[in-house]
Design a protein around this motif. Sequence first.
Motif, PDB file in Angstrom:
ATOM      1  N   PRO A 175       0.816  -1.218   0.000  1.00  0.00           N
ATOM      2  CA  PRO A 175       0.000   0.000   0.000  1.00  0.00           C
ATOM      3  C   PRO A 175       0.850   1.268   0.000  1.00  0.00           C
ATOM      4  O   PRO A 175       0.526   2.228  -0.677  1.00  0.00           O
ATOM      5  CB  PRO A 175      -0.829  -0.102   1.274  1.00  0.00           C
ATOM      6  CG  PRO A 175      -0.365  -1.290   2.019  1.00  0.00           C
ATOM      7  CD  PRO A 175       0.592  -2.047   1.178  1.00  0.00           C
ATOM      8  N   GLN A 176       1.930   1.271   0.746  1.00  0.00           N
ATOM      9  CA  GLN A 176       2.840   2.412   0.785  1.00  0.00           C
ATOM     10  C   GLN A 176       4.216   1.910   0.342  1.00  0.00           C
ATOM     11  O   GLN A 176       4.738   0.958   0.924  1.00  0.00           O
ATOM     12  CB  GLN A 176       2.938   2.998   2.201  1.00  0.00           C
ATOM     13  CG  GLN A 176       1.650   3.603   2.699  1.00  0.00           C
ATOM     14  CD  GLN A 176       1.288   4.866   1.927  1.00  0.00           C
ATOM     15  OE1 GLN A 176       2.154   5.594   1.473  1.00  0.00           O
ATOM     16  NE2 GLN A 176      -0.010   5.093   1.769  1.00  0.00           N
ATOM     17  N   VAL A 177       4.789   2.548  -0.673  1.00  0.00           N
ATOM     18  CA  VAL A 177       6.084   2.094  -1.164  1.00  0.00           C
ATOM     19  C   VAL A 177       7.089   3.244  -1.104  1.00  0.00           C
ATOM     20  O   VAL A 177       6.728   4.414  -1.194  1.00  0.00           O
ATOM     21  CB  VAL A 177       5.993   1.572  -2.620  1.00  0.00           C
ATOM     22  CG1 VAL A 177       5.156   0.322  -2.678  1.00  0.00           C
ATOM     23  CG2 VAL A 177       5.438   2.612  -3.552  1.00  0.00           C
ATOM     24  N   LYS A 178       8.349   2.867  -0.931  1.00  0.00           N
ATOM     25  CA  LYS A 178       9.413   3.866  -0.945  1.00  0.00           C
ATOM     26  C   LYS A 178       9.886   4.048  -2.388  1.00  0.00           C
ATOM     27  O   LYS A 178       9.458   3.326  -3.297  1.00  0.00           O
ATOM     28  CB  LYS A 178      10.552   3.424  -0.033  1.00  0.00           C
ATOM     29  CG  LYS A 178      11.125   2.077  -0.408  1.00  0.00           C
ATOM     30  CD  LYS A 178      12.166   1.647   0.580  1.00  0.00           C
ATOM     31  CE  LYS A 178      12.646   0.249   0.142  1.00  0.00           C
ATOM     32  NZ  LYS A 178      13.617  -0.313   0.990  1.00  0.00           N
ATOM     33  N   MET A 179      10.770   4.977  -2.589  1.00  0.00           N
ATOM     34  CA  MET A 179      11.289   5.241  -3.939  1.00  0.00           C
ATOM     35  C   MET A 179      12.050   4.018  -4.447  1.00  0.00           C
ATOM     36  O   MET A 179      12.625   3.256  -3.662  1.00  0.00           O
ATOM     37  CB  MET A 179      12.214   6.463  -3.929  1.00  0.00           C
ATOM     38  CG  MET A 179      11.500   7.765  -3.580  1.00  0.00           C
ATOM     39  SD  MET A 179      10.104   8.131  -4.654  1.00  0.00           S
ATOM     40  CE  MET A 179      10.939   8.686  -6.106  1.00  0.00           C
ATOM     41  N   ILE A 180      12.053   3.835  -5.761  1.00  0.00           N
ATOM     42  CA  ILE A 180      12.718   2.687  -6.361  1.00  0.00           C
ATOM     43  C   ILE A 180      14.221   2.814  -6.145  1.00  0.00           C
ATOM     44  O   ILE A 180      14.813   3.856  -6.405  1.00  0.00           O
ATOM     45  CB  ILE A 180      12.365   2.597  -7.859  1.00  0.00           C
ATOM     46  CG1 ILE A 180      10.867   2.363  -8.017  1.00  0.00           C
ATOM     47  CG2 ILE A 180      13.156   1.493  -8.538  1.00  0.00           C
ATOM     48  CD1 ILE A 180      10.369   2.323  -9.434  1.00  0.00           C
ATOM     49  N   ASP A 181      14.837   1.715  -5.662  1.00  0.00           N
ATOM     50  CA  ASP A 181      16.261   1.751  -5.337  1.00  0.00           C
ATOM     51  C   ASP A 181      17.130   1.729  -6.603  1.00  0.00           C
ATOM     52  O   ASP A 181      16.658   1.429  -7.694  1.00  0.00           O
ATOM     53  CB  ASP A 181      16.636   0.597  -4.401  1.00  0.00           C
ATOM     54  CG  ASP A 181      16.420  -0.764  -5.040  1.00  0.00           C
ATOM     55  OD1 ASP A 181      15.702  -0.835  -6.044  1.00  0.00           O
ATOM     56  OD2 ASP A 181      16.981  -1.750  -4.528  1.00  0.00           O
ATOM     57  N   GLU A 182      18.403   2.043  -6.413  1.00  0.00           N
ATOM     58  CA  GLU A 182      19.337   2.166  -7.547  1.00  0.00           C
ATOM     59  C   GLU A 182      19.580   0.833  -8.249  1.00  0.00           C
ATOM     60  O   GLU A 182      19.792   0.799  -9.449  1.00  0.00           O
ATOM     61  CB  GLU A 182      20.675   2.753  -7.069  1.00  0.00           C
ATOM     62  CG  GLU A 182      20.623   4.241  -6.859  1.00  0.00           C
ATOM     63  CD  GLU A 182      20.262   5.007  -8.131  1.00  0.00           C
ATOM     64  OE1 GLU A 182      20.772   4.679  -9.217  1.00  0.00           O
ATOM     65  OE2 GLU A 182      19.449   5.942  -8.026  1.00  0.00           O
ATOM     66  N   GLU A 183      19.539  -0.267  -7.508  1.00  0.00           N
ATOM     67  CA  GLU A 183      19.759  -1.578  -8.135  1.00  0.00           C
ATOM     68  C   GLU A 183      18.630  -1.891  -9.121  1.00  0.00           C
ATOM     69  O   GLU A 183      18.879  -2.349 -10.240  1.00  0.00           O
ATOM     70  CB  GLU A 183      19.858  -2.654  -7.061  1.00  0.00           C
ATOM     71  CG  GLU A 183      20.259  -3.999  -7.614  1.00  0.00           C
ATOM     72  CD  GLU A 183      20.426  -5.045  -6.522  1.00  0.00           C
ATOM     73  OE1 GLU A 183      20.588  -6.207  -6.878  1.00  0.00           O
ATOM     74  OE2 GLU A 183      20.388  -4.691  -5.319  1.00  0.00           O
ATOM     75  N   THR A 184      17.405  -1.639  -8.720  1.00  0.00           N
ATOM     76  CA  THR A 184      16.259  -1.865  -9.607  1.00  0.00           C
ATOM     77  C   THR A 184      16.304  -0.912 -10.796  1.00  0.00           C
ATOM     78  O   THR A 184      16.008  -1.313 -11.927  1.00  0.00           O
ATOM     79  CB  THR A 184      14.942  -1.690  -8.828  1.00  0.00           C
ATOM     80  OG1 THR A 184      14.962  -2.546  -7.698  1.00  0.00           O
ATOM     81  CG2 THR A 184      13.751  -2.043  -9.693  1.00  0.00           C
ATOM     82  N   LEU A 185      16.695   0.329 -10.556  1.00  0.00           N
ATOM     83  CA  LEU A 185      16.845   1.278 -11.663  1.00  0.00           C
ATOM     84  C   LEU A 185      17.932   0.809 -12.636  1.00  0.00           C
ATOM     85  O   LEU A 185      17.811   0.996 -13.849  1.00  0.00           O
ATOM     86  CB  LEU A 185      17.168   2.674 -11.135  1.00  0.00           C
ATOM     87  CG  LEU A 185      16.023   3.417 -10.469  1.00  0.00           C
ATOM     88  CD1 LEU A 185      16.512   4.745  -9.891  1.00  0.00           C
ATOM     89  CD2 LEU A 185      14.887   3.649 -11.440  1.00  0.00           C
ATOM     90  N   GLY A 186      18.977   0.186 -12.111  1.00  0.00           N
ATOM     91  CA  GLY A 186      20.021  -0.367 -12.969  1.00  0.00           C
ATOM     92  C   GLY A 186      19.479  -1.485 -13.851  1.00  0.00           C
ATOM     93  O   GLY A 186      19.796  -1.564 -15.048  1.00  0.00           O
TER      94      GLY A 186
END
Length: 131
Positions: free
Chosen positions: A109-120
């Motif tokens: 329901p509440q998510v934090k910002m997408i981390d750098e590994e996933t962005l990679g």
Amino acid sequence: MKDLNIPVNDIAPLIEIPDYSLYYFIAVVIITVTVTLALILALIKQLRKRKINVRKERFKALSAIDFSDPKRAAYTITELGRVFASDNERTSKAFHNLFERLAPYKYAPQVKMIDEETLGYYRLYVEIIDV
């Protein structure tokens, strides 16, 4: 008895008229088939061109995802990325890895910002797509 062979001067003798209706029919059939095939080929060419444009549009949308809303970004990446996942084995594996990395961002329901590994993983997936 009278002679029945009276010469008739007002009636012309029968003449043979050449019949070209079969040739006309064959010509009409050939022209119709040729025009129909040309239209079908033009339609197929147009559909192929349109399909390529749809891929380009989706690739452009996939490349320009806004990460300010991580949940919406995760769903959008999954939706648009699925189009290119079946291109080859490499893109399929990359999409599968990215899909697994995006799962926590989609179902909470509440998510934090997408981390750098996933962005990679996302950037790698975008780079290996052939448009």
